[in-house]
Design an enzyme around this catalytic site. Structure first.
Site, PDB file in Angstrom:
ATOM      1  N   THR A  44       5.110   9.332 -17.655  1.00  0.00           N
ATOM      2  CA  THR A  44       4.462   8.542 -18.700  1.00  0.00           C
ATOM      3  C   THR A  44       3.873   9.433 -19.787  1.00  0.00           C
ATOM      4  O   THR A  44       4.075   9.205 -20.984  1.00  0.00           O
ATOM      5  CB  THR A  44       3.336   7.684 -18.094  1.00  0.00           C
ATOM      6  N   TYR A 107       7.409  -4.656 -16.520  1.00  0.00           N
ATOM      7  CA  TYR A 107       7.787  -5.831 -17.312  1.00  0.00           C
ATOM      8  C   TYR A 107       8.413  -6.946 -16.479  1.00  0.00           C
ATOM      9  O   TYR A 107       8.008  -8.087 -16.587  1.00  0.00           O
ATOM     10  CB  TYR A 107       8.729  -5.471 -18.481  1.00  0.00           C
ATOM     11  N   LYS A 161       1.943   8.450  -5.762  1.00  0.00           N
ATOM     12  CA  LYS A 161       0.933   8.661  -6.791  1.00  0.00           C
ATOM     13  C   LYS A 161       0.254   7.319  -7.006  1.00  0.00           C
ATOM     14  O   LYS A 161       0.884   6.360  -7.472  1.00  0.00           O
ATOM     15  CB  LYS A 161       1.567   9.149  -8.094  1.00  0.00           C
ATOM     16  N   ILE A 204      -1.890  14.074  -9.779  1.00  0.00           N
ATOM     17  CA  ILE A 204      -0.990  14.231 -10.926  1.00  0.00           C
ATOM     18  C   ILE A 204      -1.839  13.881 -12.134  1.00  0.00           C
ATOM     19  O   ILE A 204      -2.167  12.727 -12.366  1.00  0.00           O
ATOM     20  CB  ILE A 204       0.259  13.356 -10.807  1.00  0.00           C
TER      21      ILE A 204
END
Length: 293
Positions: A44, A107, A161, A204
């Site tokens: 991301t 989504y 994560k 992370i």
């Protein structure tokens, strides 16, 4: 392998929008010098949403090349289409990457059974380890601990994560999952220290883009059971954790690295745009207090 401070690495770009490979190498060298334990390439924070497949694979390949086997590299390979996630993983399988980070499909809001089918298909399409990524603040769909328990039974799915910021989730997953080798990584910088103190193995981190040494030290202290020292260090980073998310990630970490002289431009690809002046001023104040500029 996937423990400690992994940097959610930004993808630097020139002012014309092209990837800045010179700055990318400089960033990898910076993290090696500062003691980061690993890199996450084109997740991301690396603007995976706006890098086409060929460019995505090339950036990952370059990061692996620059790291030169000195620290592990995890490649973002998630998609909201299972076929696309498999295709991307297979395209990167020969780059030398050490594993994949695969996000809950965004989504389309899959059911829990859909998530199980999605991640199982990805794990069966590669020989490399897969780390699950649950970030409901971005994906809307939220992977439940019971779903993680089922997926953890797959030999190629090695960890998660968790970016929920809810420490109860970690306790629930640890209670459900018998595999002691399953890795728990925080994806939420403000709660990462308590995540480590509660049994997590690493983070992370977005903050590690800017203060990699401090984040690595915090993880090392926690791993050694020195939680008071880890918390003391984390308290010094609290304002920075907050400041780097004044605007949606990766707007502020890119601006911070630009101010530090580590990248040549804070350009972001649309629909992301550069930080507002008020946001810049607020983060600059925090960075000066941290002696970063």
């Amino acid at each position: 392998m996937f423990k400690g401070s992994f940097v959610a690495l930004i993808t630097p770009m020139h002012a014309n929008g092209e990837v800045d490979y010179g700055s990318l190498k400089r960033l990898v060298d910076f993290h090696l010098e500062q003691g980061s334990h690993g890199l996450v390439a084109v997740g991301t924070t690396g603007e995976s949403a706006t890098l086409p497949f060929d460019e995505h694979v090339n950036v990952v390949s370059k990061i692996v090349e620059y790291a030169d086997n000195r620290i592990p590299v995890i490649a973002g390979s998630g998609a909201n289409s299972t076929d696309e996630a498999i295709f991307l993983s297979q395209q990167m399988a020969d780059t030398g990457v050490n594993g994949f980070l695969s996000v809950v499909p965004y989504y389309n809001k899959p059911q829990q059974r859909g998530m199980i089918a999605h991640f199982t298909a990805i794990a069966e399409a590669t020989d490399l380890p897969v780390v699950l990524y649950n970030v409901p603040g971005r994906t809307v769909a939220d992977m439940q601990p019971e779903t993680v328990k089922i997926l953890a039974q797959h030999p190629n799915i090695v960890g998660i994560k968790d970016a929920t910021g809810d420490l109860r989730r970690l306790a629930q997953m640890r209670a459900l999952i018998a595999d002691q080798d399953f890795v728990y990584l925080s994806g939420d910088d403000p709660t990462s220290c308590e995540f480590l103190a509660s049994g997590g193995h690493g983070v992370i981190s977005v903050t590690a883009n800017v203060v990699p040494n401090a984040m690595a030290q915090m993880c090392e202290l926690a791993a050694a059971g020195q939680f008071d020292e880890a918390r003391h260090l984390d308290q010094q980073l609290a304002a920075l954790h907050k400041g780097l998310f004044i605007e949606p990630n990766p707007v502020m970490p890119k601006w911070a690295l630009y101010k530090m002289g580590l990248i040549e431009s804070d350009f972001l690809r649309l629909p992301m745009v550069q930080a507002e002046l008020d946001s810049q001023n607020e983060l600059e104040s925090i960075m000066r207090a941290c002696a970063l500029i």
